[in-house]
Design an enzyme around this catalytic site. Structure first.
Site, PDB file in Angstrom:
ATOM      1  N   VAL A 248       0.839  -1.207   0.000  1.00  0.00           N
ATOM      2  CA  VAL A 248       0.000   0.000   0.000  1.00  0.00           C
ATOM      3  C   VAL A 248       0.873   1.255   0.000  1.00  0.00           C
ATOM      4  CG1 VAL A 248      -1.788   1.284   1.234  1.00  0.00           C
ATOM      5  CG2 VAL A 248      -1.918  -1.211   1.125  1.00  0.00           C
TER       6      VAL A 248
ATOM      7  N   VAL B 167     -12.023   0.797   5.283  1.00  0.00           N
ATOM      8  CA  VAL B 167     -13.184  -0.059   5.008  1.00  0.00           C
ATOM      9  C   VAL B 167     -13.431  -0.051   3.502  1.00  0.00           C
ATOM     10  CG1 VAL B 167     -15.658  -0.425   5.393  1.00  0.00           C
ATOM     11  CG2 VAL B 167     -14.240   0.535   7.225  1.00  0.00           C
TER      12      VAL B 167
ATOM     13  N   GLY C  17     -11.430  -0.861   1.039  1.00  0.00           N
ATOM     14  CA  GLY C  17     -10.293  -0.524   0.177  1.00  0.00           C
ATOM     15  C   GLY C  17     -10.519   0.779  -0.571  1.00  0.00           C
TER      16      GLY C  17
ATOM     17  N   ILE D  33     -13.168   1.838  -2.138  1.00  0.00           N
ATOM     18  CA  ILE D  33     -14.560   2.309  -2.269  1.00  0.00           C
ATOM     19  C   ILE D  33     -14.791   3.537  -1.391  1.00  0.00           C
ATOM     20  CG2 ILE D  33     -16.995   1.678  -1.991  1.00  0.00           C
ATOM     21  CD1 ILE D  33     -16.099  -1.280  -1.992  1.00  0.00           C
TER      22      ILE D  33
ATOM     23  N   LYS E 255     -13.893  -3.977  10.365  1.00  0.00           N
ATOM     24  CA  LYS E 255     -14.513  -3.024   9.436  1.00  0.00           C
ATOM     25  C   LYS E 255     -15.959  -2.712   9.842  1.00  0.00           C
ATOM     26  CE  LYS E 255     -11.368  -4.383   5.756  1.00  0.00           C
ATOM     27  NZ  LYS E 255     -11.120  -5.371   4.697  1.00  0.00           N
TER      28      LYS E 255
HETATM   29  N1  HSE Z   1      -7.141  -8.646   3.660  1.00  0.00           N
HETATM   30  C1  HSE Z   1      -8.064  -7.597   3.371  1.00  0.00           C
HETATM   31  C2  HSE Z   1      -9.126  -8.146   2.428  1.00  0.00           C
HETATM   32  C3  HSE Z   1      -7.311  -6.455   2.743  1.00  0.00           C
HETATM   33  O1  HSE Z   1      -8.950  -9.239   1.887  1.00  0.00           O
HETATM   34  O2  HSE Z   1     -10.157  -7.507   2.237  1.00  0.00           O
HETATM   35  C4  HSE Z   1      -8.091  -5.199   2.633  1.00  0.00           C
HETATM   36  O3  HSE Z   1      -8.526  -4.734   3.881  1.00  0.00           O
END
Ligand code: HSE
Length: 403
Positions: free
Chosen positions: A14, A129, A131, A133, A202
């Protein structure tokens, strides 16, 4: 021209994506915000001699927190420590903080929100939360004037990828997990994905946004996907459903939401059932808005970097003086206490005889009787279901709730 200096904590997947996106968009940010955005430091334990950012790498956090020219710290290290300590120090030093780290937001969001307020800076976590979005910002602004009844979503890309491969290609759980790890979706320790902890963190954050309470992650009933068998996937398909790992927050009386992370059966054709692969989606049930769904890539360097860099825009536009922080009010309330009241239909597979199933559950729909008896219950509370399941007097092989 205004200048805004960034420090990035963690130069992994990231962090690398964030550095690249900021550099690539420098001209765009300059013309859009009238501001020169530059990366001043990158903190990591490692050196990256071949990286174009090699000269910015430091191994000492003091170089960052004591540098008055650093305006915003981007924490993308993951894990609670030292991310917690670094975030506290940055906010106290009057620096804005942006993070993608759901663990630290879920565990300490209340402290960070208070520190940001006290120090007149921003704390933002759009990437924590879903990624890439954009869901946190809408929940804090455009959706906020609604009465929110429920927020539910596919919050973990790894498990969604695994379930999709099991459903579509008949893959085994193990091979689908290995594939997800090779693609960089899974957490370093995939237990956090497959046992539901990541989704729990999340939904904890989403619950704070829509119900103004910060629950302890340990107080959320959480089931992962490790118990899902090929036979369950086939049974779901036979009744026109897919199995998805959902995080749900059903808003109830003040401060006592019904929160759960578990696999659910969703009818094929319903909005969340169409969310496959590594994609995530968050559906909000609100009044007067109705249902809205936020959909996109829930993991990966590019998508996550997009959300992180997106958080910079309001910070720069409002000069850091935009500490919109949600109702992170810490509570001891345990959603586990409320679980016995949860009412739904369930799919059950048991080693009990079909006759015994009918004796205990009455006239239920039986899906199959080869090797095991699979059936669908009427709607009933968890409390009633547990008592009936123990009355079966034989092992329960599987139990999955209907949405
Ligand atoms: N391991 C997490 C997933 C990464 O698979 O959604 C993103 O938070």
């Amino acid at each position: 021209m205004k200048k805004h200096n960034i420090a990035i904590l963690g130069f992994g997947v990231v962090g690398g994506g964030v550095a690249e996106l900021i550099s690539k968009n420098a001209d765009e940010l300059r013309s859009y915000l009238g501001c020169e955005v530059s990366i001043k430091h990158i903190l990591d334990l490692r050196d990256f001699p071949t990286s174009p950012f090699a000269g910015l790498v430091t191994h000492s956090y003091d170089d960052i927190v004591n540098d008055p020219e650093v305006d915003t710290v981007i924490e993308v290290m993951g894990g609670s420590h030292p991310a917690y300590e670094y975030t506290v120090a940055a906010l106290r030093a009057g620096k804005n903080v942006i993070t993608s780290n759901k663990e630290v937001v879920a565990n300490y969001g209340d402290e960070f929100a208070a520190l940001a307020r006290d120090n007149g800076v921003s704390y933002r976590f759009e990437a924590a939360v879903g990624g890439g979005i954009p869901v946190i910002a809408p929940l804090l602004s455009s959706v906020r004037q609604n009465k929110i009844k429920e927020v539910r979503g596919i919050l973990n890309g790894t498990t969604n990828y695994i379930l999709t491969k099991m459903f579509t290609y008949g893959d085994s759980f193990e091979s689908a997990l290995a594939d997800a790890q090779a693609r960089g979706y899974a957490e370093r320790n995939p237990d956090a994905d497959i046992l539901g902890t990541d989704a729990s963190r999340k939904i904890t954050i989403l619950t704070a946004l829509v119900n103004d309470v910060l629950l302890s992650v340990d107080n959320i009933p959480t089931e992962g996907i490790t118990g899902i068998r090929a036979a369950d996937v086939r049974a779901a398909e036979s009744v026109g459903h897919k199995i998805k790992l959902l995080g749900r927050c059903i808003v109830r009386e003040e401060g006592k939401p019904l929160v759960i992370v578990a696999p659910f059966l969703l009818p094929v054709g319903s909005p969340l059932s169409g969310v496959d692969g590594v994609y995530n989606a968050i559906e909000v049930v609100a009044e007067p808005l109705g249902n809205v769904m936020f959909y996109g890539q829930g993991a990966g360097a590019g998508a996550t970097a997009s959300a992180v860099v997106g958080d910079l825009i309001p910070i720069i536009a409002y000069d850091g003086k935009n500490p919109i922080v949600p109702g992170f009010n810490r509570t001891d309330y345990s959603a586990k206490e409320a679980l016995p009241e949860f009412v739904c239909k369930s799919y059950v597979a048991t080693a009990a005889s079909e006759e015994r199933v009918h004796e205990v559950f009455g006239d239920v729909t039986v899906l199959g009787t080869v090797d095991e008896v699979a059936f669908i219950t009427e709607e009933m509370s968890e409390c009633e279901l547990s008592s009936k399941l123990s009355d079966l007097g034989a092992p329960v092989l599987s139990r999955i709730r209907f949405l």
